[in-house]
Design an enzyme around this catalytic site. Sequence first.
Site, PDB file in Angstrom:
ATOM      1  N   VAL A 115      -1.521   3.697  -8.011  1.00  0.00           N
ATOM      2  CA  VAL A 115      -1.809   2.764  -9.098  1.00  0.00           C
ATOM      3  C   VAL A 115      -2.355   1.501  -8.444  1.00  0.00           C
ATOM      4  O   VAL A 115      -1.625   0.766  -7.786  1.00  0.00           O
ATOM      5  CB  VAL A 115      -0.539   2.461  -9.923  1.00  0.00           C
ATOM      6  CG1 VAL A 115      -0.863   1.529 -11.081  1.00  0.00           C
ATOM      7  CG2 VAL A 115       0.100   3.759 -10.428  1.00  0.00           C
ATOM      8  N   GLU A 116      -3.645   1.260  -8.610  1.00  0.00           N
ATOM      9  CA  GLU A 116      -4.296   0.188  -7.850  1.00  0.00           C
ATOM     10  C   GLU A 116      -4.837  -0.904  -8.761  1.00  0.00           C
ATOM     11  O   GLU A 116      -5.603  -0.636  -9.692  1.00  0.00           O
ATOM     12  CB  GLU A 116      -5.434   0.771  -6.997  1.00  0.00           C
ATOM     13  CG  GLU A 116      -6.114  -0.265  -6.114  1.00  0.00           C
ATOM     14  CD  GLU A 116      -7.050   0.342  -5.094  1.00  0.00           C
ATOM     15  OE1 GLU A 116      -7.749  -0.425  -4.410  1.00  0.00           O
ATOM     16  OE2 GLU A 116      -7.074   1.580  -4.965  1.00  0.00           O
ATOM     17  N   VAL A 117      -4.428  -2.141  -8.469  1.00  0.00           N
ATOM     18  CA  VAL A 117      -4.879  -3.349  -9.152  1.00  0.00           C
ATOM     19  C   VAL A 117      -4.753  -3.189 -10.673  1.00  0.00           C
ATOM     20  O   VAL A 117      -5.728  -3.259 -11.428  1.00  0.00           O
ATOM     21  CB  VAL A 117      -6.311  -3.741  -8.740  1.00  0.00           C
ATOM     22  CG1 VAL A 117      -6.617  -5.165  -9.194  1.00  0.00           C
ATOM     23  CG2 VAL A 117      -6.501  -3.643  -7.239  1.00  0.00           C
TER      24      VAL A 117
END
Length: 266
Positions: free
Chosen positions: A159-161
């Site tokens: 789960v990125e940014v």
Amino acid sequence: MERAMKKPSVYDLLQQKGKRKFLEMHVDDAPEAAAAQEAGIDILTCEVDAELPAIRQAAPNLFIQASGPRNWICSPDEGIRRGFEAMELGVDAIYFAGSLRILEAMAKEGIPVTGHVGLVPRWATWTNFRAVGKSPEEAAGLFRKMKALENAGAWAVEVEVVPVKVAAYLTRNTKMLTEGMGCGSACDTQYLFSSDILGTNRGHYPRHSQRYADIPAALAQVQQMRVQAFQEFVADVATEVYPQPRHMVDIDDATFERFQALVERI
């Protein structure tokens, strides 16, 4: 839970979901992998390339997930073959940000696959490089994508940014391990790149990055020490300061004279 001395399995990691925060790092080579294991990192990510065997050897107790270039896997059959080949090299999970049909085929063969939601750099043409999920509609889309990955058989998802509240909601509502980068402390892992931590990143440093060392400056200093040492060696030879008697082996005059006498008979 005390840190295990043996390499954890997918089962081990999922059993600890919600009970502890795992530390995750992307590394580029074996020295970084060895340092990560000694420092207490739990999970490594890396590329499936020539460095992989050395990384695996350098960090035998760490869980490793690895990926290849964008065209590394282009079909379900190729995904299965590549996945098994990588696992033979010591990879514990395959990082894959491609289609659900390929991911599902790999997962059905028992290959642990990690998906990706939020800002996915290799697909950033669809979002630009920005936080993803700030609007209700976009956040709902993240939830749908996460559930699709879970239903396809992924064991974990990066789960990125993603906004912290949204990332926390995703983490609470999936059985997958969530690997958080740029999501505060909301996910099951805290994930950074070694290049950001060590200051070796030659590109953009994202907002969530944190530099803890300046390796390029240290290496530049080491290089200057090399140059200085070599220059001193050159000067000492030119001025006959080197070599000195302590650097040499010699024989006495009588032995040398006997040597000459023997040579003259040849």
